[in-house]
Design an enzyme around this catalytic site. Structure first.
Site, short mmCIF file in Angstrom:
data_model
loop_
_atom_site.label_atom_id
_atom_site.label_comp_id
_atom_site.label_asym_id
_atom_site.label_seq_id
_atom_site.Cartn_x
_atom_site.Cartn_y
_atom_site.Cartn_z
N CYS A 91 0.48 -1.03 -2.30
CA CYS A 91 0.42 -2.39 -1.78
C CYS A 91 -0.98 -2.65 -1.23
CB CYS A 91 1.45 -2.59 -0.69
SG CYS A 91 1.28 -1.46 0.70
N HIS A 108 -4.99 7.15 5.38
CA HIS A 108 -5.23 6.15 4.34
C HIS A 108 -6.58 5.48 4.52
CE1 HIS A 108 -4.78 2.65 1.88
NE2 HIS A 108 -4.38 1.84 2.84
N CYS A 164 -6.63 -2.27 -0.49
CA CYS A 164 -6.10 -0.91 -0.63
C CYS A 164 -5.80 -0.55 -2.08
CB CYS A 164 -4.85 -0.75 0.23
SG CYS A 164 -5.18 -1.25 1.92
#
Lengths: 299, 424
Positions: B411, B381, B91
């Protein structure tokens, strides 16, 4: 008198292919509802109002043709929107030829501006310009796409019907792609085309003509193997040029030789003096006549 | 060598993010990345231009997309001389791509570049099981037809299996949500606090759309004009009805306060000040510094998603700043509980003393400055696309304010975190 017939929804092309096969039954063309008996093109325009693009269908089409999926329609996609009308027109009782056995020789698309996916469109189709040809007759199938009153896209398909050639070659029909051969374009891309390409494209484009679907059905109609759809070869070529196409342009192609599946073809393009593009699609192995030659001319 | 140059953030473009198997259900990563790039090219007049480099990645990637970004450049209206690189850090991919391009600009290796990312969970790579794969390789390597048939006959029905990509850490076998549920429990993060953060995320993003803030950050794609996950009418009452999905029946994490699987792509245009001036673009803000940190989590020594809690103090110290020296905080909301655990850790004297070796805790932040234009809980996301969503939006918020400083924290799987400072 010009007749305009508005259809409320796109007719299913599978059923129309059933109708298209009717004239192949000896004597059937004498029936008034079966195409093939009339001697002139009908003065008939078929229209489909309020056409909206189904994104899932478009995605499937883009995948088969190699287009990257953008907000604007691939330039060849409105042809798919018009295709049910083509079939409805050519299987109408007033149509002079059986739809099966017609050969698409040349195709010209004019994109006046990009069409975005969300637009509501109206599609109209008619046949015109029946001409004698040394080996039969030709006519033009015209598709126009409007957004409101604005003409945004048009397509002219020159179609050949083999028969007794009575007349001289049609006059004054200039072929914009005629000069492409002299450019000696070197192919730069090779595409391996699978044996099921005709079925895959046929499914997403609604064109389930048996000559494209399977070697056996193609054999019945006189081809040694299944052949790729001409409009797939045009679409795939334009997909290869997608990043270089202007917003408004005309693109002419001549279908010179059928693509027998499976095979490997080679594609090449070059810029022309007028700021356009010329391209060819040919067999990757044999140095025979190209399958397709084409020209993009900015408006 | 000359001293590093300032890295200007000129803007960005993304497509609206869609929930998994919704509007972009059969769209590939390359289609989405190309669509986001197209909009950027159009907005900044980059057609036909040669740029220094395009760096982007996708976390869930098909094997045939080895050169995803380069292929996207070749299909775009950028000059084909624009080089491209695929990068990946789960990510953190998007922000790490910004860092990569930023560093090259700072060092004078390039003058302008684009960072980005795309991810689809609707078009995932599905691999053949190991047994079948090994036997098929033998078939492929067979020299004669007889050998080929022999190799084919060796395949047993029990060999046939498929490997679907799973959202689980390879070493612990636990999903990211399961990991975060442990961390949330450790830090005593309540369901109510998570739901409050979620509502704020949705309301802030809806407000950003309503006031036109998103107009020059987004290009509609395939009929989707706003993020498909956005619920402008989100409320505590509605969220309270959801059942926990992580941490067992007593868990606090729900499908509402966790990000859903989603599809999307984003891009960011970065340049040197000289290039921006020459091409008539006013920088929105500048990329100041980026820090990547990682933690050990496999034996339970730290929470999987706690690396930003370590990365931020390192970044602050290097730049002589306090946690309170920011006008905007963009903390990626992988889970509401991740944001809240991180904030709580910075307030906790024991954590700051024992884990960070600091005498004083970093302290609290002004929560009204957190994710002011919405976060991942609302926008969703698509893993690699999140960095490229946040950077231009933060830069634009700073431009609207006139001057100031923003902190980004993201994160990532594997116990990693990427954090950055942007200022104007």
């Amino acid at each position: 008198m010009t007749t305009t017939r508005q259809l409320s929804s796109a007719p299913g092309t599978l059923g129309l292919y059933g109708r298209a096969a009717l004239p192949m039954i000896p004597g059937a063309s004498r029936l008034p509802f079966v195409a093939g008996s009339a001697s002139a093109l009908p003065d008939l325009t078929l229209t489909l109002p309020e056409v909206r693009v189904d994104v899932a269908k478009l995605q499937a089409y883009a995948k088969v043709c190699g287009f990257s999926l953008r907000n604007d329609l691939p330039v060849t996609y409105p042809f798919v929107l018009g295709f049910p009308l083509h079939m409805a027109l050519m299987t109408d009782g007033s149509f002079p030829f059986p739809a099966i056995g017609l050969v698409h020789m040349h195709n010209r698309i004019v994109q006046h501006r990009p069409i975005s996916i969300g637009e509501t469109l109206s599609v109209a189709v008619r046949a015109d310009n029946l001409q004698p040809h040394p080996k039969g007759r030709t006519f033009e199938l015209t598709t126009t796409v409007r957004a409101g009153d604005e003409l945004v896209w048009e397509d002219v398909a020159a179609i050949f019907r083999a028969g007794s050639g009575k007349g001289p070659a049609p006059e004054g029909s200039e072929d914009p792609t005629a000069g492409v051969g002299a450019l000696r374009i070197a192919p730069t891309e090779e595409w391996r085309l699978a044996g099921n390409l005709g079925r895959r494209y046929g499914f997403v484009a609604g064109d389930v003509n048996p000559i494209h679907l399977h070697p056996l059905s193609a054999k019945l109609l006189g081809f040694p193997r299944a052949i790729a759809h001409g409009m797939w070869t045009k679409a795939r070529s334009l997909a290869a040029l997608q990043d270089r196409l202007p917003d408004a342009y005309a693109v002419d192609v001549r279908f010179q030789r059928p693509v027998l599946l499976p095979t490997t073809v080679a594609f090449g393009s070059t810029e022309t003096d007028g700021g356009g593009l010329a391209f060819v699609l040919q067999s990757a192995s044999a140095k025979a006549t190209p399958h397709l030659r084409g020209v993009v001319a900015p408006a | 060598m000359t001293s590093p140059r300032r890295v200007a953030i000129l803007g960005g473009n993304r497509i609206p993010f869609a929930r998994s198997n919704a509007q972009y259900s059969s769209v590939s990563n390359s289609d989405m990345l190309a669509a986001a790039l197209d909009g950027l090219i159009e907005r900044y007049g980059l057609e036909g231009q040669h740029l220094g480099e395009f760096a982007a990645g996708a976390v869930v990637k098909l094997a045939r997309d080895i050169n995803l970004t380069r292929e996207v450049v070749l299909g775009s209206k950028l000059a084909p001389s624009t080089a491209a690189v695929d990068i990946g850090q789960a990510c953190g991919t998007g922000l790490q791509a910004v860092n990569y391009i930023g560093n090259k600009i700072a060092l004078g290796q390039i003058d302008v570049g684009i960072a980005g990312g795309a991810d689809t969970t609707s078009d995932p790579p599905i691999a053949l099981g190991d047994k079948l794969r090994a036997k098929l390789v033998k078939v492929n390597n067979a020299r004669s037809n007889a050998d080929r048939v022999k190799a084919l006959l060796a395949i047993r029905p029990t060999d046939i299996s498929l490997d679907f990509p799973v959202n689980a850490e390879p070493r612990t076998g636990k999903s990211m949500g399961a990991h975060q549920a442990i961390t949330a429990k450790e830090w005593g993060i309540t369901r109510e606090a998570q739901d409050e953060l979620t509502v704020a995320s949705h309301h802030n993003l809806a407000a950003a759309y309503d006031r036109g803030f998103m107009d020059d950050l987004i290009t509609p794609y395939l009929g989707l004009e706003r993020d498909g996950n956005l619920r402008a009418d989100s409320s505590l009452e509605k969220l309270a009805k959801l059942k926990p999905v992580f941490g067992g029946p007593q868990g606090t994490m729900t499908a509402g306060n966790s990000t859903p699987l989603s599809d999307g792509a984003s891009t960011v245009l970065l340049a040197s000040e000289e290039w921006a001036k020459e091409h008539g673009h006013e920088p929105l803000a500048y990329l100041v510094d980026v820090q990547t940190s990682a933690v050990g989590y496999v034996g339970g020594e730290e929470g999987l998603l706690m690396a930003p809690a370590y990365a931020v103090p390192a970044l602050l110290d290097r730049n002589g700043l306090k946690l309170q020296d920011f006008d905007f905080y963009e903390i990626h909301e992988a889970f509401a509980a991740q944001v809240l655990s991180t904030l709580k850790a910075w307030e906790d004297p024991t954590f700051c003393k024992q884990k960070l070796g600091r005498d004083e805790p970093l302290g609290s932040i002004d929560r009204s400055k957190l994710n002011v234009n919405g976060g991942s809980l609302a926008a969703a996301h698509p893993f690699a696309a999140t960095g490229g969503r946040i950077v231009p939006a933060l830069a634009k918020a700073l431009k609207e304010k006139g001057s100031g400083r923003g902190l980004i924290s993201i994160c990532a799987a594997g116990g990693q975190g990427v954090v950055a400072i942007v200022e104007r």
